[in-house]
Write an enzyme that holds these catalytic residues in place. Structure first.
Site, PDB file in Angstrom:
ATOM      1  N   SER A   1     -86.351  26.098 -11.224  1.00  0.00           N
ATOM      2  CA  SER A   1     -85.337  25.586 -12.143  1.00  0.00           C
ATOM      3  C   SER A   1     -85.343  26.430 -13.411  1.00  0.00           C
ATOM      4  O   SER A   1     -86.356  27.065 -13.741  1.00  0.00           O
ATOM      5  CB  SER A   1     -85.678  24.142 -12.517  1.00  0.00           C
TER       6      SER A   1
ATOM      7  N   TYR B   1     -92.130  17.682 -15.126  1.00  0.00           N
ATOM      8  CA  TYR B   1     -91.225  18.402 -14.219  1.00  0.00           C
ATOM      9  C   TYR B   1     -91.177  19.894 -14.537  1.00  0.00           C
ATOM     10  O   TYR B   1     -91.277  20.738 -13.640  1.00  0.00           O
ATOM     11  CB  TYR B   1     -89.835  17.784 -14.324  1.00  0.00           C
TER      12      TYR B   1
HETATM   13  P1  NAD Z   1     -81.329  15.637  -4.755  1.00  0.00           P
HETATM   14  O1  NAD Z   1     -81.803  14.368  -5.294  1.00  0.00           O
HETATM   15  O2  NAD Z   1     -80.039  15.626  -4.024  1.00  0.00           O
HETATM   16  O3  NAD Z   1     -82.414  16.304  -3.814  1.00  0.00           O
HETATM   17  C1  NAD Z   1     -83.803  16.142  -4.022  1.00  0.00           C
HETATM   18  C2  NAD Z   1     -84.388  15.650  -2.715  1.00  0.00           C
HETATM   19  O4  NAD Z   1     -85.822  15.634  -2.820  1.00  0.00           O
HETATM   20  C3  NAD Z   1     -84.001  14.224  -2.355  1.00  0.00           C
HETATM   21  O5  NAD Z   1     -82.815  14.192  -1.631  1.00  0.00           O
HETATM   22  C4  NAD Z   1     -85.189  13.768  -1.514  1.00  0.00           C
HETATM   23  O6  NAD Z   1     -84.892  13.835  -0.150  1.00  0.00           O
HETATM   24  C5  NAD Z   1     -86.281  14.791  -1.810  1.00  0.00           C
HETATM   25  N1  NAD Z   1     -87.533  14.118  -2.189  1.00  0.00           N
HETATM   26  C6  NAD Z   1     -87.902  13.668  -3.413  1.00  0.00           C
HETATM   27  N2  NAD Z   1     -89.121  13.098  -3.337  1.00  0.00           N
HETATM   28  C7  NAD Z   1     -89.524  13.200  -2.032  1.00  0.00           C
HETATM   29  C8  NAD Z   1     -90.691  12.802  -1.327  1.00  0.00           C
HETATM   30  N3  NAD Z   1     -91.719  12.204  -1.948  1.00  0.00           N
HETATM   31  N4  NAD Z   1     -90.760  13.051   0.002  1.00  0.00           N
HETATM   32  C9  NAD Z   1     -89.724  13.675   0.644  1.00  0.00           C
HETATM   33  N5  NAD Z   1     -88.596  14.089   0.014  1.00  0.00           N
HETATM   34  C10 NAD Z   1     -88.511  13.844  -1.303  1.00  0.00           C
HETATM   35  O7  NAD Z   1     -81.243  16.648  -5.991  1.00  0.00           O
HETATM   36  P2  NAD Z   1     -81.091  18.251  -6.077  1.00  0.00           P
HETATM   37  O8  NAD Z   1     -80.676  18.508  -7.469  1.00  0.00           O
HETATM   38  O9  NAD Z   1     -80.295  18.777  -4.963  1.00  0.00           O
HETATM   39  O10 NAD Z   1     -82.602  18.737  -5.949  1.00  0.00           O
HETATM   40  C11 NAD Z   1     -82.984  19.800  -5.099  1.00  0.00           C
HETATM   41  C12 NAD Z   1     -83.928  20.726  -5.839  1.00  0.00           C
HETATM   42  O11 NAD Z   1     -83.217  21.372  -6.885  1.00  0.00           O
HETATM   43  C13 NAD Z   1     -85.118  20.029  -6.500  1.00  0.00           C
HETATM   44  O12 NAD Z   1     -86.277  20.798  -6.299  1.00  0.00           O
HETATM   45  C14 NAD Z   1     -84.741  20.043  -7.971  1.00  0.00           C
HETATM   46  O13 NAD Z   1     -85.878  20.024  -8.801  1.00  0.00           O
HETATM   47  C15 NAD Z   1     -83.999  21.359  -8.044  1.00  0.00           C
HETATM   48  N6  NAD Z   1     -83.147  21.534  -9.222  1.00  0.00           N
HETATM   49  C16 NAD Z   1     -82.062  20.757  -9.418  1.00  0.00           C
HETATM   50  C17 NAD Z   1     -81.287  20.949 -10.534  1.00  0.00           C
HETATM   51  C18 NAD Z   1     -80.067  20.106 -10.806  1.00  0.00           C
HETATM   52  O14 NAD Z   1     -79.520  20.185 -11.912  1.00  0.00           O
HETATM   53  N7  NAD Z   1     -79.615  19.301  -9.869  1.00  0.00           N
HETATM   54  C19 NAD Z   1     -81.617  21.952 -11.469  1.00  0.00           C
HETATM   55  C20 NAD Z   1     -82.728  22.736 -11.234  1.00  0.00           C
HETATM   56  C21 NAD Z   1     -83.495  22.531 -10.099  1.00  0.00           C
END
Ligand code: NAD
Ligand code: MG
Length: 302
Positions: free
Chosen positions: A194, A207
């Site tokens: 991120s 985080y």
């Molecule tokens: P999202 O909530 O759609 O996806 C995150 C997924 O993590 C969830 O769907 C869930 O299935 C999984 N998860 C969480 N805890 C878990 C556990 N204990 N066991 C199994 N699965 C688990 O959100 P997203 O934004 O698509 O996140 C995907 C990645 O992107 C993450 O690593 C997040 O940190 C990163 N990210 C997101 C953003 C943003 O702005 N959305 C920015 C930077 C990084």
């Protein structure tokens, strides 16, 4: 196809107006949140992603593949010709089934393996089952993540700190270690870090540390696995419109203005970042390893 301004419709997708802009309505969901309950629903490329055989015959495991960035990657990989296993939490079955249907519609094998990756034994089992079901494994996308904001270090409990590190750091370590029993020469690992790794917010103390750990893990492992012909890279998203933010990742007033400070004036949609994961996994980027590719709407920070 051309649009109102005479430009090809595909070119218009780079226009900021092509996707939703803030303000958004407040929408609190319990963790882990569902993409299907978001307003507006995120665009994961369901109707737009077009494949061209860039991952033909590949076998991918994607954690957090039910929603958000992971779902967009699962759709893109399947349409590029890969068979896909997705992992997610049991509470997300509804979102996961939508993805399974889309992978099958792309004519690829789709396998759903729900379970909590905070458990080492589950991580080992996940990889074993994924490799058995697909007849091997050559792409690993460590994408699942936990983000829960806390205004002060004093409100951040050991349990919370532990859950964030288990989900974002330990699980990546356990899953990757188990996957190495299966990944052949030419395989690729893509981790999701991120912009928080480089520009940590005050309210994401735990985080942001995990995301910095993912950067170091990626760079270290790339050196270790280079001689085995396995590439390791990471993608660093900026603000992307996903369930992560609505289920405790940000306070509701920030959800309302999500993406407003990005130069493009809006959050990214998951469909807009999946192509980075496709390129990093494909045989087009065979000299790229140990890198972090950023997509954050234009700050130019990374
Ligand atoms: P999202 O909530 O759609 O996806 C995150 C997924 O993590 C969830 O769907 C869930 O299935 C999984 N998860 C969480 N805890 C878990 C556990 N204990 N066991 C199994 N699965 C688990 O959100 P997203 O934004 O698509 O996140 C995907 C990645 O992107 C993450 O690593 C997040 O940190 C990163 N990210 C997101 C953003 C943003 O702005 N959305 C920015 C930077 C990084
Ligand atoms: Mg989800």
């Amino acid at each position: 196809m051309t649009s109102k301004n005479g430009l090809p419709a595909s070119l218009n997708q780079t226009n900021s107006d092509a996707y939703p802009v803030p303000p958004f309505e407040r929408q609190k969901q319990p963790f882990p949140g569902l993409a299907s309950k978001m307003n507006p629903r995120p665009d994961h490329g369901e109707t737009s992603y077009k494949g061209s055989g860039r991952l033909a015959g590949r076998k991918a495991l994607i954690t957090g593949g039910d929603s958000g960035i992971g779902r967009a990657v699962a759709i893109a990989y399947a349409r590029e010709g890969a068979d896909v296993v997705i992992n997610y939490l049991p509470e997300e079955e509804e979102d996961a089934q939508e993805v399974i249907k889309l992978i099958k519609e792309a004519g690829r094998k789709a396998v759903a393996i729900p379970g909590d990756i905070r458990e080492e034994s589950f991580c080992q089992n996940l990889v074993k089952q994924a490799a058995e079901q697909l007849g091997g494994l050559d792409i690993l996308v460590n994408n699942a993540g936990r983000q829960q904001y806390h205004e002060s270090i004093k409100d951040l409990s050991t349990e919370d700190f532990d859950a964030t590190f288990k989900t974002n750091v330990y699980a990546m370590f356990w899953i990757t270690k188990a996957a190495l029993d299966h990944l052949p020469r030419g395989a690729t690992i893509v981790n999701t870090t991120s912009v928080q790794a480089y520009q940590p917010s005050d309210i994401l103390l735990d985080y942001s540390q995990t995301k910095a750990a993912i950067v170091a893990f990626t760079k270290s492992l790339a050196k270790q696995l280079g001689p085995q012909g396995i590439r390791v890279n990471a993608v660093a998203p900026g603000p992307y419109w996903t369930a992560l933010q609505c289920c405790g990742g940000q306070p509701q007033e920030k959800v309302e203005q999500f993406g407003a400070t990005a130069p493009l004036g809006r959050p990214g949609q998951p469909a807009e970042i999946a192509p980075l994961y496709v390129t990093l996994a494909s045989q087009e980027s065979t000299y790229t390893s140990g890198q972090v590719w950023c997509s954050d709407g234009g700050t130019g920070t990374l």
